[in-house]
Enzyme design. Structure first.
Site, PDB file in Angstrom:
ATOM      1  N   ALA A 125       0.841  -1.201   0.000  1.00  0.00           N
ATOM      2  CA  ALA A 125       0.000   0.000   0.000  1.00  0.00           C
ATOM      3  C   ALA A 125       0.881   1.258   0.000  1.00  0.00           C
ATOM      4  O   ALA A 125       1.919   1.292  -0.649  1.00  0.00           O
ATOM      5  CB  ALA A 125      -0.958  -0.049   1.185  1.00  0.00           C
ATOM      6  N   SER A 126       0.495   2.261   0.749  1.00  0.00           N
ATOM      7  CA  SER A 126       1.176   3.557   0.642  1.00  0.00           C
ATOM      8  C   SER A 126       2.577   3.573   1.242  1.00  0.00           C
ATOM      9  O   SER A 126       3.313   4.545   1.041  1.00  0.00           O
ATOM     10  CB  SER A 126       0.318   4.648   1.292  1.00  0.00           C
ATOM     11  N   THR A 127       2.964   2.527   1.976  1.00  0.00           N
ATOM     12  CA  THR A 127       4.355   2.480   2.433  1.00  0.00           C
ATOM     13  C   THR A 127       5.302   2.376   1.232  1.00  0.00           C
ATOM     14  O   THR A 127       6.485   2.696   1.342  1.00  0.00           O
ATOM     15  CB  THR A 127       4.594   1.278   3.376  1.00  0.00           C
ATOM     16  N   PHE A 128       4.775   1.956   0.072  1.00  0.00           N
ATOM     17  CA  PHE A 128       5.572   1.826  -1.146  1.00  0.00           C
ATOM     18  C   PHE A 128       5.900   3.188  -1.759  1.00  0.00           C
ATOM     19  O   PHE A 128       6.787   3.304  -2.610  1.00  0.00           O
ATOM     20  CB  PHE A 128       4.781   0.975  -2.152  1.00  0.00           C
TER      21      PHE A 128
END
Length: 577
Positions: A321-324
């Site tokens: 998710a947005s950790t990427f």
């Protein structure tokens, strides 16, 4: 008519010839047995007189970084015997009756099957009953039906004081299987030996096992011990210390248990990859597995819908998710697809190929640059960054930063995740790669899956200035980090953005514990239920020591709400006690 004398003479000659042949056969036989095969028959005679008793070694202990016990040994007793003796008369029937009277339900047929599995040589001792406590052993040998052909010896039983807190790390031991006997034919194992089945117990088996001892004894014609001839003492296995902090591990489980969360927490030293915490919830108690459980108990464990035997930290795969987005920002800056001044407007959605991809904030974020896009986790900004980069560049950077492959962790069970691209989609789904696939990829969704450990490695590389570390769990087994030679200005910009995320962005709930933390939130779509919540962070932000990666299954809320407070508490505990 032939002369009587001639008949008698011919018969005498025939008889003499027969006697001569008999003598020759006897002489040849004596020569064969007494001269040619003398060593063989002396050896057989010796084996009939001498017998070997094998003593297992005490297994090395497993301790945490502060010396707290994770795996120890407890003295128990085995009842042993020789196959040739045990198969005589009704010995096994009597012994099965003794065990039944002690509450151990076993039949003589069960004992026979067990002996056959271990029976490699007639004069090699086999185990008939295992893991008997002192009181049980005393009751058994005092039973009137107990025969001298059976004898007890002390052995070690594995115990795990930390139980569920460390079971997925230490693993457990068990009796060696037939397949393992075939696999390790050159290691000196025999049926009935104990071997590491999972975790550190398995990966460090050669160190923990030690060397077995042996005693040669002389026996009489009935197989009873007469005297000891020679003894070789068992050599205990070596103790090993883990990098794990058991008290911090307990704190991680407590923080999950308070909310009844399922998922994983990894804490790692960003400087060298030492694993400080690796918690996967739910977990299981490994003590019964080391002592022996029924098939029904085992079946209940492996069919549990919450899968307590899976170490989610290294075997669970989830969309990052947005950790990427931190990787996307670093890749786009490095490939010169954006600059710190590049802006995109977020109106709440982005349309490509007739499909509209929404931002998590339906009303939009307005004009965003790379720092504000990280701060507010703007999806639309990164959709457009992803299209500028292209899937091939994205895959290049995922590989460089350690995603899509195992990390080299020194324990079994790690999986590689999936960094799917054009070739993967064509071979698996028989479809071409579309721009919409790249758009999904750019916010850590779609075909991309990673483990919590891999996300911790990614952020450790950002935190430590661009050095890719190899995670390790046993002290003394670190490897030098690999300098990826990343541009320091680009790294500094991404680090600054991650600090803003926690200071005043989506990760602000981690910013109430007296530490300067940098990190990123994530909310992963889950086709099987509620969304997963993620948060990854390192601290102190300016001189990082630890990185923490948290994944909560089906949290139903974003990573900033569910995971960020746990990360803040755990980092504060480790750095401020």
């Amino acid at each position: 008519m032939p002369d009587l004398k001639d008949v008698v003479d011919s018969r005498l000659k025939l008889w003499c010839f027969f006697m001569l042949c008999t003598v020759i056969v006897l002489v040849v036989g004596l020569y064969f047995f007494q001269v040619v095969n003398t060593d063989k028959y002396v050896s057989l005679a010796t084996k009939n007189r001498l017998r070997l008793i094998r003593f297992p070694s005490a297994r090395g202990e497993i301790l945490d970084k502060n010396g707290a016990a994770l795996a120890l040994n407890e003295t128990t007793y085995n009842i042993m015997g020789y196959p040739l003796d045990l198969m005589k008369g009704d010995i096994l029937d009597k012994f099965a009756g003794i065990l039944t009277r002690q509450g151990i339900n076993v039949t003589s047929a069960d004992l026979i099957n067990n002996i056959k599995k271990q029976h490699m040589a007639p004069y090699r001792v086999v185990t008939v009953a295992t893991n008997l406590a002192m009181t049980q052993m005393a009751e058994i040998i005092s039973d009137p039906d107990f025969v001298p052909e059976l004898f007890p010896i002390p052995v070690w039983r594995r115990i795990y004081p930390a139980g569920t807190l460390a079971s997925l790390i230490t693993g457990y031991v068990g009796e060696i299987s037939e397949n393992e006997l075939k696999q390790y034919t050159d290691k000196g194992y025999i049926g009935g030996d104990i071997i590491g089945k999972n975790g550190v117990e398995k990966s460090y088996e050669d160190i923990l096992r030690g060397e077995v001892g042996q005693e040669a004894i002389e026996v009489d014609a009935r197989g009873r011990r007469v005297k000891s001839i020679e003894t070789r003492k068992a050599i205990p296995g070596k103790n090993i210390n883990l990098t794990l902090d058991l008290v911090a591990q307990k704190e991680a489980f407590r923080l999950f248990d308070e909310k009844d969360y399922r998922g994983a927490i990894v804490v790692m030293d960003v400087r060298d990859g030492a694993i400080i915490v690796m918690a996967s919830s739910p977990a299981f108690d490994n003590n019964p597995l080391a002592w022996g459980i029924s098939s029904q108990e085992w079946q209940a464990l492996v069919t549990n819908p919450y899968k307590p035997m899976i170490n989610r930290a290294i075997s669970g795969t989830y969309p990052p998710a947005s950790t990427f987005k931190a990787l996307m920002a670093l890749a786009a800056l490095s490939e010169q697809k954006i600059t710190p001044q590049t802006t995109f407007n977020c109106s709440g959605g982005f349309t490509i190929g007739g499909r509209t991809f929404r931002c998590w904030r339906r009303s939009g974020h307005g004009t965003m640059n790379v720092l504000s896009a990280l701060q507010h986790s703007c999806d639309v900004y990164f959709y457009q960054v992803g299209l500028r980069l292209g899937i091939d560049n994205i895959l290049k950077w995922t590989e460089l930063l350690g995603l899509g492959r195992t990390s080299g962790l020194d324990m079994p069970g790690e999986v590689a995740g999936n960094t799917a691209g054009r070739d993967w989609k064509r071979s698996r789904l028989k479809q071409p790669w579309y721009p919409g696939d790249t758009v999904n990829y750019s916010i850590g969704q779609g075909y991309l899956t990673t483990t919590p450990l891999q996300i911790a490695l990614l952020y450790a590389t950002i935190a430590n200035g661009g050095r890719l570390v190899t995670p390790y769990i046993v002290e003394g087994h670190s490897k030098p980090p690999v300098d990826l030679k990343l541009d320091k200005n680009n790294l500094a910009l991404v680090q600054r953005g991650l600090s803003i995320v926690v200071r005043s962005g989506t990760g602000s709930r981690a910013n109430i514990y007296g530490l300067e933390i940098a990190g990123k939130t994530g909310t992963a779509q889950n086709s099987h239920g509620a969304d997963h919540a993620l948060f990854v962070a390192y601290a102190p932000a300016k001189q990082p020591v630890y990185v923490v990666s948290i994944m909560i299954e089906e949290a139903g809320v974003g990573g900033g709400s569910a995971a960020a407070p746990i990360a803040g508490q755990l980092l504060a505990y480790l750095l401020n006690k």
